[in-house]
Design a protein around this motif. Sequence first.
Motif, PDB file in Angstrom:
ATOM      1  N   PHE A   1      14.179  91.036  16.881  1.00 41.82           N
ATOM      2  CA  PHE A   1      14.663  92.186  17.875  1.00 41.82           C
ATOM      3  C   PHE A   1      14.195  91.603  19.267  1.00 41.82           C
ATOM      4  CE2 PHE A   1      15.591  96.347  19.286  1.00 41.82           C
ATOM      5  CZ  PHE A   1      17.053  96.726  18.421  1.00 41.82           C
ATOM      6  N   LEU A   2      15.041  92.186  20.340  1.00 37.62           N
ATOM      7  CA  LEU A   2      14.870  92.000  21.841  1.00 37.62           C
ATOM      8  C   LEU A   2      15.017  93.316  22.457  1.00 37.62           C
ATOM      9  CD1 LEU A   2      15.965  89.184  24.135  1.00 37.62           C
ATOM     10  CD2 LEU A   2      16.741  91.676  24.515  1.00 37.62           C
ATOM     11  N   ILE A   3      13.904  93.778  23.204  1.00 40.01           N
ATOM     12  CA  ILE A   3      14.059  94.860  24.126  1.00 40.01           C
ATOM     13  C   ILE A   3      14.192  94.391  25.497  1.00 40.01           C
ATOM     14  CG2 ILE A   3      12.917  97.016  24.623  1.00 40.01           C
ATOM     15  CD1 ILE A   3      11.696  96.965  21.929  1.00 40.01           C
TER      16      ILE A   3
ATOM     17  N   ALA B   1      27.887  94.878  28.923  1.00 41.41           N
ATOM     18  CA  ALA B   1      27.576  93.623  29.344  1.00 41.41           C
ATOM     19  C   ALA B   1      27.032  93.999  30.911  1.00 41.41           C
ATOM     20  CB  ALA B   1      28.726  92.596  29.391  1.00 41.41           C
ATOM     21  N   ASN B   2      26.042  94.670  30.855  1.00 42.88           N
ATOM     22  CA  ASN B   2      25.355  95.194  31.956  1.00 42.88           C
ATOM     23  C   ASN B   2      23.831  94.705  32.170  1.00 42.88           C
ATOM     24  OD1 ASN B   2      24.276  96.676  29.977  1.00 42.88           O
ATOM     25  ND2 ASN B   2      24.606  98.823  31.232  1.00 42.88           N
ATOM     26  N   SER B   3      23.403  94.031  31.150  1.00 39.79           N
ATOM     27  CA  SER B   3      21.935  93.363  31.692  1.00 39.79           C
ATOM     28  C   SER B   3      21.838  92.300  30.911  1.00 39.79           C
ATOM     29  CB  SER B   3      20.988  94.252  31.485  1.00 39.79           C
ATOM     30  OG  SER B   3      19.871  93.738  32.271  1.00 39.79           O
ATOM     31  N   ASP B   4      20.531  91.613  30.923  1.00 39.88           N
ATOM     32  CA  ASP B   4      20.136  90.387  29.892  1.00 39.88           C
ATOM     33  C   ASP B   4      20.309  90.410  28.450  1.00 39.88           C
ATOM     34  OD1 ASP B   4      19.689  88.411  32.424  1.00 39.88           O
ATOM     35  OD2 ASP B   4      18.139  90.045  32.498  1.00 39.88           O
ATOM     36  N   HIS B   5      20.148  91.702  27.957  1.00 40.47           N
ATOM     37  CA  HIS B   5      20.205  91.727  26.378  1.00 40.47           C
ATOM     38  C   HIS B   5      21.574  91.154  25.938  1.00 40.47           C
ATOM     39  CE1 HIS B   5      22.669  94.973  27.988  1.00 40.47           C
ATOM     40  NE2 HIS B   5      23.366  95.093  26.814  1.00 40.47           N
TER      41      HIS B   5
ATOM     42  N   ALA C   1      19.567  93.547  19.775  1.00 43.62           N
ATOM     43  CA  ALA C   1      18.890  93.870  21.188  1.00 43.62           C
ATOM     44  C   ALA C   1      19.235  95.191  21.550  1.00 43.62           C
ATOM     45  CB  ALA C   1      19.436  92.730  22.021  1.00 43.62           C
ATOM     46  N   PHE C   2      18.187  95.737  22.258  1.00 41.47           N
ATOM     47  CA  PHE C   2      18.296  97.125  23.065  1.00 41.47           C
ATOM     48  C   PHE C   2      18.267  96.642  24.336  1.00 41.47           C
ATOM     49  CE2 PHE C   2      16.935 100.366  19.478  1.00 41.47           C
ATOM     50  CZ  PHE C   2      18.035 100.489  19.080  1.00 41.47           C
ATOM     51  N   PHE C   3      18.797  97.365  25.264  1.00 40.90           N
ATOM     52  CA  PHE C   3      18.756  97.745  26.688  1.00 40.90           C
ATOM     53  C   PHE C   3      18.273  99.028  27.023  1.00 40.90           C
ATOM     54  CE2 PHE C   3      20.978  97.814  31.060  1.00 40.90           C
ATOM     55  CZ  PHE C   3      19.907  98.167  31.782  1.00 40.90           C
ATOM     56  N   ILE C   4      17.067  99.205  27.542  1.00 39.45           N
ATOM     57  CA  ILE C   4      16.342 100.471  27.734  1.00 39.45           C
ATOM     58  C   ILE C   4      16.177 100.835  29.268  1.00 39.45           C
ATOM     59  CG2 ILE C   4      14.435 102.121  27.516  1.00 39.45           C
ATOM     60  CD1 ILE C   4      14.057 100.838  24.510  1.00 39.45           C
ATOM     61  N   TYR C   5      16.701 101.901  29.840  1.00 38.67           N
ATOM     62  CA  TYR C   5      16.483 102.150  31.246  1.00 38.67           C
ATOM     63  C   TYR C   5      16.213 103.608  31.175  1.00 38.67           C
ATOM     64  CZ  TYR C   5      21.714 103.091  31.411  1.00 38.67           C
ATOM     65  OH  TYR C   5      22.806 103.353  31.128  1.00 38.67           O
TER      66      TYR C   5
END
Length: 422
Positions: free
Chosen positions: A318-320, A367-371, A381-385
């Motif tokens: 998993f990638l965060i 498609a808004n960040s490195d994930h 993968a999650f992108f958390i903000y």
Amino acid sequence: MNLLSKILVFCIVVACCKQSFAQNLTYAKQVVDTLTSPYFAGRGVVEDGEAKAAQYIAEEFKKLGLSTIGTSYFQSFSYPINTFPGAIEVQLENKNLLAGIDFLVEPNSCKMQGDFQLIWYNESNVPTLKQLKKLSNQRFFENKFIVIDNIGAKSKTNEFNLLKINAVGASGIIFLEENKLTHHLSTSVTDFVTLRVMRTALNSFAKNISIKIDQQFLPNYTSQNVIGLVKGTKYPDSVLVFSAHYDHLGKMGKNIYFPGANDNASGVAMMLNLAEHYSKNVPEKTIVFMAFGAEESGIIGSQFYTENPLFPLKNINFLINLDLLGTGDDGIQVVNGSVFQAHFNKLVEINNQKKLLKEIKIRGKAANSDHYWFSEKGVPAFFIYTLGGIKAYHDIDDKAATLPLTEFEDCFRLLNLFVSEL
């Protein structure tokens, strides 16, 4: 153990926990203060800001005892980028405008110097397509800047679009902004200048503009990803990844830089806090920490990594990806939450049990960040903000001094507990 002894032990445990998390927050503030300082010049290309930031992160990795993959923390790559390293001057009717406050130069603009006539267009006076073609053929727009005032412009869509993309051959375009100036980066350059100007800074009767813009296009700028790891004690080939981009928008001219406190010194601070934690509390699985370059230019560093991985991508459980973690008044957003629903449900369950964040909002693929490139390659993968709080974003006001880090500690706790479930 009597009641008094139990109370004493409980108080000591609570105090130790609070001290531990206070230390994390102190370290986070130190990282944000450092990366947003003038020395790093907005962590862009001008004055080697991005390279300085990469070196700083590598040094932090080394201090924390993280291992390299191979002989170095760095993975180099190159990409094209347009920059503004020198003079940035705009004068309207003998009034000097302030970069970052009154105006911004669009990132794909070219070098230019001179005096130009202003031609104003709004809904009531936009020429027809036939008239625009005739004026263009007559080179009417040469040595002129077109001011696009498109408030309420609905019936002249085609004409306005031609003006916006400068299909008529003007020397430049000016877009009037109502609320704030937001900057970006460009990997290409046009043959004209585009300015974003606050409406309050541009007199509606202005007839002339004087500009001096120093621009340099670098077709093969060298950047780098910074990668370190804590090797797992039991399952070293089973990998969890924390990622965060360290680059930002850099400088515009000699005096103005974009600090990028929330975007994304905050994410780097969280990543380094997690690296500190796991370097002292070695996990069973390997945890890799990836700081990506060139995210602001089009998530380029992470794309390069997924095409040139330093270990098999299939090994990543998993990638965060961590970005914009400086607030949290309204909770967090989880991109790919609906894609990896079981993982999202676990995150929500932990949050509900521990009562950490106000809300965890779900979002789909973006498609808004490195994930993004990782999930495109089949890596969960999650992108958390974080959500809520201050609104500074891609501007000169995204500063360390005003970044509250409201829910930084609770986000840290949530991520730590989530990883333990993975």
